[in-house]
Design a protein around this motif. Structure first.
Motif, PDB file in Angstrom:
ATOM      1  N   SER A   1       0.610  -1.281   0.140  1.00 33.06           N
ATOM      2  CA  SER A   1      -0.048  -0.122  -0.354  1.00 33.06           C
ATOM      3  C   SER A   1       0.926   1.173  -0.152  1.00 33.06           C
ATOM      4  CB  SER A   1      -0.851  -0.487   1.355  1.00 33.06           C
ATOM      5  OG  SER A   1      -0.145  -0.252   2.283  1.00 33.06           O
ATOM      6  N   LEU A   2       0.425   2.580  -0.871  1.00 30.68           N
ATOM      7  CA  LEU A   2       1.072   3.815  -0.516  1.00 30.68           C
ATOM      8  C   LEU A   2       0.144   4.536   0.223  1.00 30.68           C
ATOM      9  CD1 LEU A   2       2.967   3.205  -4.245  1.00 30.68           C
ATOM     10  CD2 LEU A   2       3.548   2.530  -2.500  1.00 30.68           C
ATOM     11  N   ARG A   3       1.630   5.497   0.329  1.00 31.91           N
ATOM     12  CA  ARG A   3       0.080   7.248   0.290  1.00 31.91           C
ATOM     13  C   ARG A   3       0.331   7.839  -0.163  1.00 31.91           C
ATOM     14  NH1 ARG A   3       2.752   9.903   5.800  1.00 31.91           N
ATOM     15  NH2 ARG A   3       5.104   9.384   4.092  1.00 31.91           N
ATOM     16  N   GLY A   4      -1.066   8.848  -0.105  1.00 29.70           N
ATOM     17  CA  GLY A   4      -1.731   9.911  -1.388  1.00 29.70           C
ATOM     18  C   GLY A   4      -2.158  10.591  -0.343  1.00 29.70           C
ATOM     19  N   TRP A   5      -2.303  12.085  -1.548  1.00 33.91           N
ATOM     20  CA  TRP A   5      -2.893  12.846  -0.395  1.00 33.91           C
ATOM     21  C   TRP A   5      -4.318  13.413  -1.710  1.00 33.91           C
ATOM     22  CZ3 TRP A   5       1.824  11.141   0.114  1.00 33.91           C
ATOM     23  CH2 TRP A   5       2.712  11.406   1.759  1.00 33.91           C
ATOM     24  N   VAL A   6      -4.964  13.966  -1.034  1.00 30.50           N
ATOM     25  CA  VAL A   6      -6.276  14.745  -1.849  1.00 30.50           C
ATOM     26  C   VAL A   6      -5.277  16.588  -2.036  1.00 30.50           C
ATOM     27  CG1 VAL A   6      -8.389  15.429  -1.741  1.00 30.50           C
ATOM     28  CG2 VAL A   6      -8.064  13.469  -0.473  1.00 30.50           C
ATOM     29  N   ASP A   7      -6.075  16.270  -3.715  1.00 33.12           N
ATOM     30  CA  ASP A   7      -4.780  17.096  -4.582  1.00 33.12           C
ATOM     31  C   ASP A   7      -6.235  18.188  -5.035  1.00 33.12           C
ATOM     32  OD1 ASP A   7      -2.785  18.483  -6.341  1.00 33.12           O
ATOM     33  OD2 ASP A   7      -4.141  18.522  -7.398  1.00 33.12           O
ATOM     34  N   SER A   8      -7.409  17.510  -4.979  1.00 33.73           N
ATOM     35  CA  SER A   8      -8.893  18.061  -5.911  1.00 33.73           C
ATOM     36  C   SER A   8      -9.792  17.522  -5.333  1.00 33.73           C
ATOM     37  CB  SER A   8      -8.369  19.216  -6.648  1.00 33.73           C
ATOM     38  OG  SER A   8      -8.535  18.308  -8.052  1.00 33.73           O
ATOM     39  N   VAL A   9     -11.053  18.687  -5.760  1.00 32.64           N
ATOM     40  CA  VAL A   9     -11.990  17.555  -5.047  1.00 32.64           C
ATOM     41  C   VAL A   9     -13.256  18.320  -5.636  1.00 32.64           C
ATOM     42  CG1 VAL A   9     -13.921  17.576  -3.119  1.00 32.64           C
ATOM     43  CG2 VAL A   9     -11.706  16.805  -1.862  1.00 32.64           C
ATOM     44  N   GLY A  10     -14.132  17.697  -6.507  1.00 30.67           N
ATOM     45  CA  GLY A  10     -14.636  18.781  -7.779  1.00 30.67           C
ATOM     46  C   GLY A  10     -15.727  19.755  -6.894  1.00 30.67           C
ATOM     47  N   ILE A  11     -16.227  20.660  -8.094  1.00 27.57           N
ATOM     48  CA  ILE A  11     -17.079  21.481  -6.899  1.00 27.57           C
ATOM     49  C   ILE A  11     -17.946  21.378  -7.745  1.00 27.57           C
ATOM     50  CG2 ILE A  11     -15.169  23.045  -7.251  1.00 27.57           C
ATOM     51  CD1 ILE A  11     -16.378  24.683  -9.878  1.00 27.57           C
ATOM     52  N   VAL A  12     -18.590  20.756  -8.541  1.00 27.90           N
ATOM     53  CA  VAL A  12     -19.329  20.089  -9.217  1.00 27.90           C
ATOM     54  C   VAL A  12     -19.839  19.127  -9.101  1.00 27.90           C
ATOM     55  CG1 VAL A  12     -21.271  20.208 -11.103  1.00 27.90           C
ATOM     56  CG2 VAL A  12     -19.775  21.909 -10.414  1.00 27.90           C
ATOM     57  N   ALA A  13     -20.856  18.154  -8.948  1.00 21.93           N
ATOM     58  CA  ALA A  13     -21.023  16.553  -8.421  1.00 21.93           C
ATOM     59  C   ALA A  13     -22.437  16.867  -9.745  1.00 21.93           C
ATOM     60  CB  ALA A  13     -22.210  16.449  -7.270  1.00 21.93           C
ATOM     61  N   VAL A  14     -21.769  15.416  -9.906  1.00 24.87           N
ATOM     62  CA  VAL A  14     -22.708  14.806 -11.435  1.00 24.87           C
ATOM     63  C   VAL A  14     -23.499  13.674 -11.114  1.00 24.87           C
ATOM     64  CG1 VAL A  14     -22.564  13.401 -13.237  1.00 24.87           C
ATOM     65  CG2 VAL A  14     -20.562  15.380 -12.782  1.00 24.87           C
ATOM     66  N   THR A  15     -25.082  14.100 -11.458  1.00 23.78           N
ATOM     67  CA  THR A  15     -25.961  13.465 -11.457  1.00 23.78           C
ATOM     68  C   THR A  15     -26.865  12.963 -12.004  1.00 23.78           C
ATOM     69  OG1 THR A  15     -26.771  14.498  -9.474  1.00 23.78           O
ATOM     70  CG2 THR A  15     -29.220  13.019  -9.839  1.00 23.78           C
ATOM     71  N   GLU A  16     -27.136  11.649 -12.746  1.00 27.08           N
ATOM     72  CA  GLU A  16     -27.188  10.420 -13.448  1.00 27.08           C
ATOM     73  C   GLU A  16     -28.654   9.510 -13.151  1.00 27.08           C
ATOM     74  OE1 GLU A  16     -24.321   9.586 -17.177  1.00 27.08           O
ATOM     75  OE2 GLU A  16     -23.158   9.265 -15.479  1.00 27.08           O
ATOM     76  N   PHE A  17     -29.541  10.068 -13.045  1.00 23.87           N
ATOM     77  CA  PHE A  17     -30.557   9.099 -11.797  1.00 23.87           C
ATOM     78  C   PHE A  17     -31.002   7.445 -12.920  1.00 23.87           C
ATOM     79  CE2 PHE A  17     -32.037  12.989 -10.006  1.00 23.87           C
ATOM     80  CZ  PHE A  17     -31.634  12.638  -8.831  1.00 23.87           C
ATOM     81  N   ARG A  18     -30.486   7.429 -14.260  1.00 20.22           N
ATOM     82  CA  ARG A  18     -30.333   6.323 -14.585  1.00 20.22           C
ATOM     83  C   ARG A  18     -29.403   5.379 -14.687  1.00 20.22           C
ATOM     84  NH1 ARG A  18     -30.689   8.336 -21.255  1.00 20.22           N
ATOM     85  NH2 ARG A  18     -32.539  10.038 -20.551  1.00 20.22           N
ATOM     86  N   LYS A  19     -28.373   6.180 -14.124  1.00 16.85           N
ATOM     87  CA  LYS A  19     -26.961   4.712 -13.114  1.00 16.85           C
ATOM     88  C   LYS A  19     -27.571   4.558 -12.544  1.00 16.85           C
ATOM     89  CE  LYS A  19     -24.511   5.952 -17.404  1.00 16.85           C
ATOM     90  NZ  LYS A  19     -22.861   6.328 -18.418  1.00 16.85           N
ATOM     91  N   ARG A  20     -27.883   5.672 -10.944  1.00 16.47           N
ATOM     92  CA  ARG A  20     -27.759   5.648  -9.646  1.00 16.47           C
ATOM     93  C   ARG A  20     -28.212   7.119  -9.142  1.00 16.47           C
ATOM     94  NH1 ARG A  20     -21.027   5.683  -8.176  1.00 16.47           N
ATOM     95  NH2 ARG A  20     -22.450   6.477  -6.340  1.00 16.47           N
TER      96      ARG A  20
END
Length: 860
Positions: free
Chosen positions: A740-759
């Motif tokens: 296992s390796l370590r990582g760090w969150v670089d960026s988080v999206g500012i807009v969510a994606v909604t697709e009710f057909r899939k989930r």
């Protein structure tokens, strides 16, 4: 029958109290029926109610791009696009525009000159008709007046001579009877008398004919010439509109061509002007989508943009709300007076009241609905205020009724719980894909087959060859263009020489016409002044001589008369003298008539014909000048068109050579070759190989910096609230779970994606960096390379000791998050967070040991 009617009336009377006459149906319906008349809870999405979508004007590359989420003002520059080959296209179209301008201006000038030339043709035809009419009138009315005078005077003199010859014949006859003269003399006198009689008779008849009839030959020739002139005038009138219509048709065609080329040039100029993308309205900038050859990706700097794909969005951050669909049967139940509430899944502790905004007027079919044909209506509702943590695209539930009251009724008191303290910890893992942080997509500038492709994984430097496209057709096209260009140069030189020769020829023709005009003017001047002085002098002298002879003849007649009175002269001698006088008088009158003709000058018809000849010569000169201008215009236009064609061929040849050069694709930066999967021309997905056909501006490979890799993953909206930049994560390599390796969150999206057909929930993109933000050290291993998959484990929260309440105790309202106390009263609380899996962490508002109520289950 009577009993039946009585029974019916009894039943109606019994039903009156039940129906409640005069009452509203909703007031007396049971609760379960009233619930059936309200719209159900449905899934909705938090969106901006005012969104401006931007699409690329053509296929090109994004050169500059400001960060996503930036609040921009109207008119602010937000992106720049690459011009690509638009400059060459503009030059080529401008060359075509120059040709169309030359053609249009030439056709306009030609039409104007042709109209003037046709008018000159009509003038010439009219002049010719006038000339022929005058000649015809002269032929019909003209007589040989000199001959008529001669014949009339000859008839007068012949009459006297006939008397003399008759007397002479009678005398000879008497002398012959007496034997004093020979028979031959008598015969001669008789012959002379008969010949004179016959001649006199012919003269009288000839005088009548000359006086009554014109020369038939001259009349016929003049009539034929007049008819030809009339037909020529009609032909000129008929052909002039036809000839001008041909020129007008050419002008209309050149006008249409100029309009089309002008529109094309304006379109290219607009495309070049649209390279700098400015915000049409104020709002928050969001990135759209681009295409990588096989799938749609989020836009980034250096990516290709395509018409039809929204590559940028501007949303109004002050006008947001919820978008939700309703079954067509329930759509009429929601209006401006309907209470609406939105509860986001990511923030279940919050409840937002909504105001009805709009309803789509068309019901659309629900995709993959059972049964088929079900339709739904989309509605939008406005949310007045919301926290910054409510991200666009978050999904949730929209309640079309008084949700708080309905939910509060479920806290009946049958279920109770104590507030306790406990530790809360939650881990979450999701799949991620390893991608380079810096990569340049490689596109071709032209369609074609790959003849060479670099091996995947090969390390290259900037400028190294990556691929070669077969461009044999372009090379042959360049050769053909070179031959055509050489040919056009030769045609241009020949046209210049032709123009010089034609100009000289035209100048000489105009000089000839000028000479003819000067000659006509001189002839007319000479006609007006024409007098033959020598002939006039001779006629005057002849007239004086004849008058002197007349005097002598008169004296002789007088002398013979005196002698005859004395018996010394005969009557025959007197008649001979009178005959001689008549002949002299005839000559005198003929000479006087000739003198009057010479002194009177030219006739009106001669002057008119001479004037028409001068005008005709002048019109022919003007026509020659116009035809010279027309020939010069056409020759100059041909030369200018050849010059423009040469320019266009040079531009086209330069563009073809650039395309040939671009067929050999070079690496833009240092990196490693990665072959993308793309939709192949023959169908299916695959990586590029030799022989494959590729499309222009569609990425088929990339050059990546493998020294700086990232992991791209998506998380549920309910987990995204716990993830922030800089958080440390654990990376588990698939197939090597021990590592296992370590990582760090670089960026988080500012807009969510909604697709009710899939989930049913929305997702948020998260990018994980392998470099420690504190030290900059990168922790990696050889198995991590672009394209590999891994598991990313997030620590969402870890609280050692916190107040805890079950999720069933949460009662969100429009103003606060609440719980219901044991006295069945709503009490606001301050939450650290609410998690639908583990419960809620309380910050304030409750104490350990407080008793609270839990919701009763519904439809269990």
């Amino acid at each position: 029958m009577r009993y039946f009617l009585t029974l019916l009336l009894f039943l109606l009377a019994a039903m009156l109290p039940i129906t409640g006459c005069g009452q509203k149906p909703a007031d007396i319906l049971p609760v379960e029926f009233r619930a059936a008349m309200q719209a159900p809870a449905v899934r909705g999405e938090f969106v901006s109610l005012r969104e401006t979508q931007l699409m690329a004007p053509f296929v090109t590359e994004v050169v500059e791009l400001i960060p996503e989420g930036t609040l921009v003002a109207a008119g602010q520059e937000i992106a720049k696009l690459s011009a690509g080959n638009r400059q060459q296209t503009l030059k080529k179209e401008q060359s075509e525009l120059e040709k169309s301008v030359i053609t249009l201006e030439g056709d306009k000038a030609i039409l104007a000159l042709a109209g003037r030339i046709e008018q000159k043709n009509l003038d010439l035809a009219a002049i010719e008709l006038d000339c022929r009419q005058i000649e015809y009138d002269r032929a019909v009315e003209s007589r040989d007046w000199l001959r008529l005078v001669e014949q009339e005077e000859a008839a007068r003199a012949g009459k006297i001579r006939g008397i003399m010859l008759h007397k002479q014949f009678e005398a000879s006859e008497k002398m012959s009877e007496r034997g004093f003269s020979a028979r031959q003399e008598l015969a001669d006198h008789e012959k002379e008398l008969r010949v004179h009689t016959l001649t006199a008779s012919l003269t009288h008849r000839l005088i009548d004919y000359i006086d009554r009839f014109a020369d038939e030959k001259k009349v016929f020739e003049a009539s034929a010439a007049l008819e030809r002139a009339r037909l020529g005038s009609e032909l000129a009138s008929f052909t002039a509109p036809r000839n001008l219509s041909d020129y007008q048709l050419a002008l209309n065609q050149s006008t249409r061509t100029h309009k089309q080329v002008s529109d094309t040039v304006a379109k290219v100029n607009n495309e070049l002007a649209s390279l700098t993308i400015c915000a049409p309205v104020s709002g928050v900038l969001l990135y759209g989508e681009t295409y990588d050859g096989s799938q749609l990706l989020k836009l980034r700097r250096g990516a290709q943009v395509y018409p039809g794909l929204t590559f940028l969005k501007l949303v109004d951050d002050k006008l947001n709300g919820v978008n939700f669909p309703l079954d067509q049967r329930d759509a009429s139940l929601v209006g401006s007076g309907t209470p609406l509430f939105y509860r986001p899944d990511a923030l279940p502790e919050m409840l937002f009241p909504c105001a009805f905004a709009s309803r789509v007027p068309v019901a659309l079919e629900i995709p993959q609905a059972k049964p088929d044909g079900r339709t739904q209506v989309t509605l939008k509702a406005n949310i007045a205020s919301y926290p910054a943590s409510l991200m666009l695209g978050f999904s949730g539930t929209v309640y079309c009724y008084d949700y708080v009251s309905d939910l509060f009724r479920r806290f009946s008191g049958n279920r109770r719980a104590r507030v306790i303290r406990r530790s809360l910890k939650r881990l979450m893992s999701t799949s991620g894909d390893v991608k380079p942080a810096s990569a340049s997509f490689i596109v071709a500038n032209l369609d074609g087959k790959l003849s060479e492709v670099a091996e995947e994984g090969k390390t290259i430097k900037a400028g190294d060859p990556l691929a070669v496209i077969d461009c044999e057709e372009l090379i042959q096209s360049a050769r053909d263009s070179e031959i055509e260009l050489k040919k056009k140069h030769e045609e241009y030189q020949l046209q210049l020489q032709k123009n010089t020769i034609e100009r000289e020829k035209t100048a000489k023709g105009i000089e000839v016409r000028k000479g003819a005009w000067e000659v006509a003017k001189l002839k007319h001047a000479a006609l007006l002044k024409r007098r033959e002085e020598d002939k006039i002098i001779d006629l005057k002298r002849s007239l004086e001589v004849l008058q002197a002879r007349i005097s002598l003849a008169q004296e002789k007649i007088t002398h013979l008369a005196e002698l005859r009175k004395k018996g010394l002269s005969s009557e025959l001698e007197a008649l001979k003298a009178e005959t001689e006088l008549a002949e002299i008088r005839k000559d005198e009158k003929i000479t006087a008539y000739k003198l009057r003709l010479e002194e009177s000058g030219p006739t009106e018809r001669s002057v008119k014909l001479s004037e028409l000849d001068v005008r005709k010569a002048e019109v022919e000169l003007e026509k020659a000048q116009l035809e010279g201008e027309l020939a010069t215009l056409r020759n100059d236009r041909a030369a200018r068109l050849l010059e423009a064609e040469i320019k266009g061929l040079e531009i086209s040849l330069a563009q073809t050579r650039e395309e040939i050069d671009s067929a050999s694709i070079k690496a833009p930066v240092d990196g490693v070759v990665i072959l993308n999967e793309f939709n192949k021309a023959g169908g299916g997905l695959g990586k590029a190989k030799v022989g494959d056909s590729i499309y222009a501006r569609i990425p088929f490979m990339q050059v990546a910096d493998v020294g700086n890799l990232q992991i791209h993953c998506t998380v549920s909206e309910m987990d995204a609230r716990f993830i922030k930049r800089g958080d440390e994560v654990k990376i588990l390599l698939k197939g090597n779970s021990n590592r296992s390796l370590r990582g760090w969150v670089d960026s988080v999206g500012i807009v969510a994606v909604t697709e009710f057909r899939k989930r049913q929930d929305a997702t948020v993109s998260v990018i994980i960096a392998l470099a420690d933000p504190a030290t900059g050290k990168v922790e990696t291993e050889p198995s991590i390379r672009p394209g590999t998959s891994c598991e990313v484990e997030f620590k969402l929260y870890d609280l050692a000791d916190t107040l805890f309440v079950p999720f069933d105790a949460l009662l969100p309202t429009a103003t606060a998050s609440c719980v219901v106390t044991s006295e069945r009263k709503m009490q606001p609380v301050q939450l650290l967070f609410a998690d639908g899996l583990h419960g809620c962490a309380v910050a304030s508002g409750l104490q350990e040991g407080d008793e609270i109520l839990l919701m009763e289950p519904v439809n269990d």
